[in-house]
Each structure stands twice: as C-alpha cells, then as structure tokens.
Scaffold this active site. Structure first.
Site, PDB file in Angstrom:
ATOM      1  N   HIS A 222      23.864  38.989  23.823  1.00  0.00           N
ATOM      2  CA  HIS A 222      23.563  39.016  25.257  1.00  0.00           C
ATOM      3  C   HIS A 222      24.689  39.640  26.072  1.00  0.00           C
ATOM      4  CE1 HIS A 222      22.247  36.757  29.077  1.00  0.00           C
ATOM      5  NE2 HIS A 222      21.235  37.517  28.727  1.00  0.00           N
ATOM      6  N   LYS A 224      27.314  42.338  27.835  1.00  0.00           N
ATOM      7  CA  LYS A 224      27.244  43.624  28.550  1.00  0.00           C
ATOM      8  C   LYS A 224      28.675  44.064  28.842  1.00  0.00           C
ATOM      9  CE  LYS A 224      23.358  41.222  29.942  1.00  0.00           C
ATOM     10  NZ  LYS A 224      23.161  39.766  29.876  1.00  0.00           N
ATOM     11  N   ASP A 229      38.739  54.097  26.729  1.00  0.00           N
ATOM     12  CA  ASP A 229      40.140  54.426  26.378  1.00  0.00           C
ATOM     13  C   ASP A 229      41.093  53.233  26.502  1.00  0.00           C
ATOM     14  OD1 ASP A 229      39.355  57.020  25.973  1.00  0.00           O
ATOM     15  OD2 ASP A 229      40.107  57.777  27.882  1.00  0.00           O
ATOM     16  N   HIS A 398      20.443  37.644  39.152  1.00  0.00           N
ATOM     17  CA  HIS A 398      20.778  37.631  37.728  1.00  0.00           C
ATOM     18  C   HIS A 398      22.270  37.434  37.476  1.00  0.00           C
ATOM     19  CE1 HIS A 398      20.692  39.566  33.552  1.00  0.00           C
ATOM     20  NE2 HIS A 398      19.823  38.579  33.483  1.00  0.00           N
ATOM     21  N   LYS A 400      25.814  35.656  37.012  1.00  0.00           N
ATOM     22  CA  LYS A 400      26.193  34.375  36.408  1.00  0.00           C
ATOM     23  C   LYS A 400      27.659  34.106  36.746  1.00  0.00           C
ATOM     24  CE  LYS A 400      23.441  36.721  33.156  1.00  0.00           C
ATOM     25  NZ  LYS A 400      22.165  36.173  33.308  1.00  0.00           N
ATOM     26  N   ASP A 405      36.872  25.314  43.311  1.00  0.00           N
ATOM     27  CA  ASP A 405      37.930  25.184  44.325  1.00  0.00           C
ATOM     28  C   ASP A 405      38.440  26.526  44.832  1.00  0.00           C
ATOM     29  OD1 ASP A 405      37.694  22.467  43.941  1.00  0.00           O
ATOM     30  OD2 ASP A 405      39.465  22.287  42.673  1.00  0.00           O
TER      31      ASP A 405
END
Length: 480
Positions: A222, A224, A229, A398, A400, A405
């Site tokens: 899952h 991404k 470089d 979408h 996450k 604090d």
C-alpha cells in the site's frame, strides 16, 4: 435411497462439527487479538465450509517460504549500510512522548530518527504531479518509484513522459507496483512504453497458489513513494492517478490527497527501504551502490517507519498508541477508512476523558459499504466519551495523518483500520519537529473547515435499520 440421504446428512453434520472445531483450535492457537479470534470463530460457526476456506486464504499473515527467507536475509543489509552520521539528539527540545516513541520504532524497524531534513506538504494532485515531473527532469542517476495504484491515462502521462526523458539521459528507472492495485497498469500503453525503453517494472505481492509463493490476495503493498538520486523523496497518500477520472463513477467525488516532499538525510532511509523490498520481491541484487548521504537541508527530525506483515505484530499500532497515551492537549486524526479496533478506540476515549481534545475527520462518503458501516459502529461510544467527529463533504478525503499536541505527527499511507495496521505493507513518516508538524496541522485545520460535525443527539436519531446493520458489521469489523 433414504439410507443414502441419512448417511449424507450425518456426513455433513459430522463434517460441520469437525471442521468448526478443527479450524477454531487453529484460530485459537494463533493467539490473535480477542476480537479477531471471536470474529473468525463466528464466521466459522455461521459459514463453516466457506468460513474455513476464507480463513485459510485470509486469516493468517503468510508471506510464502521463499519470500520470508529473502526478507530475513536482507532485512538489515540495506538499513545497516545507510551512510548516516547521527549526532546525539537533545530530546528536551521535543515532545515528552518523542524519545520513548523513537526508541520503540527503532527497536521494531531498526531505523533511527535523523535530523537535518526539510519537508513540504503538497495538497493537490496537479501540484503533486508537476512537482514529481520537475524532480524527475532533474534526475541524474536513478528514480525509484513505488505505488499501490498507478492508473494509466490523464495527467499521469506527464510522469511517463518525464521518465522516458530520464531514460534518454541514462537515468536508471525502477518501478514497483502492487500486483492487484495496479492491475490495470500492467499491459497498458504506458507500461509497454516504459518496458520497451528498458525500465524495470516489478509486481509487488504477486498472487500465487503454491506454498512458496505469496498466497494471500489481501496482503497488499500500500506504499506510495518516489526517490530521485537520494536527493529528494516523496511519500504520502497519493496514488499515481488523475482524480478527475479515477473511480469517477463511485459516487464519492474526487479523491483528496497530500504528499510530502522530503529533502535531507532521511531520503537515504526511504531509499534503503525501497531497495530492501525491491530485492525481496524480485530476488536480484541491485547493481548500483548507495551514494553518499545528502547534506542537511533543514532542521526537521524525522523517522522512517515501514510496517507490514513481515515486521513485529501491530508495530505501527503500538507506535500510535504510545503517542496518543502521551498526548497532553490534542489529538487530530484524518483518515479515509476508520475502523480503529478496540485498542485504538479505548486510547481515544481515555484521551478524551482526561481532557485531551480529540478530533476525527473522515469522508462523508467512502467507496466501501462494509467500511462505512463498520466505521459508523464506533461513532456512538466515541461521541459519548467526548471525541469530536466530523465528516468531510468535498470528496473522498484520502489523506492519512495523526497530529499530537501540534508537535508530534504521523503521516503516510496507514489508514486507521485493522487492514492497514495489521496486513498491508505501509509507510509512515514520524515527524518530531514542531514547525513541520504545525504545517501539517494547518492542512488538517483546512479539512475541518470543510467538514460537518457529527452531533450525538442527531446521531442517536438514525434509523433502527442503520443501527442494526452497523452492529452486524461491527461483529466482523476486526476482519475488514
């Protein structure tokens, strides 16, 4: 004839009891969380033959013998070779929960926090794609790309064009895509264009049916990420898709995502994780050695936290719990899929009851019937404990992120559901630097302005049918 029918009935009944008892013992001996164990036993009792097959397919985190052997051999090969000189960290400058959290994550993953980084949060798909193209255009050595979903067409063609130009400059391009999430990409015109010019494209977590292959359909990669470089890394929630076309007929609106662009020594760690998993997946040694670590680009202290079924159980869940229990003022959560399970639910309720402002933002509409109702099944108890819940109405949110604090944050690919916390290969960036966390907090605050608060009085007035469906789905929510 009657005797044959009676024999078949007896055979079915005894088969039922033997299967349920045998599979229940297997489930119990796995010592899964109580909720997960009871959910599987319920499925086995109600659907004994189907439930047994489902458990064998989806109930255990089996990665395959050959893959497990490669993973064990290579786990620290790349991570130990990261050429970083880590000065002592003055933890007095950071949140009081930061040092124990960093130690916990380092124990699990073997990756220490590293300072000297700069992080930029990019909030729209066009801006993300344009930034990726710009950095790929500047690549001189290699591009490492990893996505759960790459949907061909639309604005993503800009990335394909940039990669073709990179290959013409003798830049090495390696792409790792989830075999299921990116199934539409394999065999597509962009796939053929890239493979024709020598780009290496690997299927992550391929599906197999024989014991030495990965055999679980739902153990997915899952992650991404893009590394160029070892100069810059991207990570976050954005799949390589054009939101204008991606799941346009799902009725949830365009997907809303954020990617972090990272510069500094942490880029080496992102690259090391990519290299580790690339060699685990394809079994071949990468020909080019790790270059020297980049110089400091800023002041942000970051920790790269990969998670998945191949690391300690509940690794990222334990890190989240550690941070939430250490919260003093606020916990702000944004997640598209919210099925927290008992441990996270209790942590959020305890935080709210001891005076911490706890806020959860979820999309108003999601693309899964089961997830929607499983998520709703947690709302009542959380609202009663004082947790604020809001629904975002401008698309499928979408992103996450968890911000504690305004000085400690988790950002990446992990949804607050048991699939992300237990099963999927995920990537999280733990941010200890307060100014960087506050940038992320501003993104979450903007989401909150476009969201509608869920009031407990209104929530109690929903239909009896809705409550019944939610409670039924809640019984199997540990398996969703």
């Amino acid at each position: 004839m009657n005797g044959l029918v009676a024999f078949i009935q007896q055979l079915f009944i005894w088969g039922y009891f033997l299967l349920v008892i045998g599979m229940a013992v297997r489930v119990i001996m796995r010592r899964l969380p109580v909720g997960v164990t009871l959910a599987w036993i319920l499925v086995l009792i109600v659907f004994p033959y189907l439930g047994g097959a489902l458990y064998l397919l989806f109930g255990e985190r089996f990665l395959g013998v050959k893959r497990a052997q490669r993973e064990a051999r290579l786990r620290f090969v790349y991570l130990d070779s990261v050429p970083l000189s880590l000065p002592p960290i003055d933890w007095r400058r950071y949140h009081s929960a930061a040092e124990p959290l960093a130690r916990l994550e380092a124990f699990v993953s073997g990756i220490d926090p590293v300072g000297g980084n700069r992080v930029q949060f990019i909030e729209t798909a066009p801006a993300i794609i344009d930034a990726l193209v710009q950095d790929i255009n500047q690549a001189q050595s290699y591009c490492h790309i990893e996505f759960y979903i790459w949907q061909p067409g639309g604005a993503t063609n800009k990335v394909v064009d940039a990669l073709e130009r990179a290959v013409e400059r003798n830049v090495v391009v390696r792409i790792m895509l989830d075999a299921v999430g990116s199934s539409a990409f394999f065999g597509s015109k962009p796939y053929r264009r890239l493979t024709r010019i020598g780009v290496s494209i690997e299927k992550a977590c391929p599906i197999g049916v024989i014991p030495w292959q990965l055999a679980r359909y739902d153990l997915r990669n899952h992650r991404k990420s893009v590394i160029v470089d070892q100069r810059v890394a991207y990570m976050g929630s954005f799949n390589l898709v054009d939101p204008e076309f991606f799941k346009a007929d799902a009725g949830v609106g365009q997907w809303i995502d954020v990617m972090a662009r990272v510069e500094g020594p942490a880029v080496v760690q992102f690259d090391a994780v990519f290299r580790w998993y690339w060699q685990v997946e394809c079994g071949t040694t990468l020909p080019d050695a790790l270059p020297s670590a980049p110089a400091a680009a800023g002041s942000a202290l970051l920790q790269v936290a990969p998670s998945g079924p191949d690391v300690a159980k509940e690794s990222i869940l334990n890190a989240l719990l550690q941070a939430i229990y250490g919260a003093k003022v606020s916990v702000d959560i944004v997640t598209p899929y919210f099925v927290p399970g008992e441990a996270l639910e209790h942590a959020l309720k305890i935080a709210a009851r001891r005076g911490v402002r706890v806020s959860v933002i979820v999309p108003e509409k999601v693309d899964s019937f089961l997830v929607r109702h499983a998520s709703h099944s947690y709302f009542s108890s959380l609202l009663e404990a004082g947790v604020a819940i809001a629904t975002y109405g401008k698309g499928l949110l979408h992103t996450k992120a968890v911000v504690v604090d305004d000085s400690l944050a988790f950002f990446g690919t992990v949804n607050l559901d048991l699939r992300s916390l237990w099963l999927n290969f995920e990537m999280t960036m733990i941010i200890y630097d307060a100014p960087t966390v506050q940038q992320l907090a501003k993104v979450l605050a903007a989401y909150r302005q476009d969201s509608s608060e869920v009031h407990i009085e209104q929530w109690r007035q929903r239909s009896a049918l809705s409550r019944f469906i939610e409670n039924i789905v809640h019984l199997v929510s540990p398996l969703i």
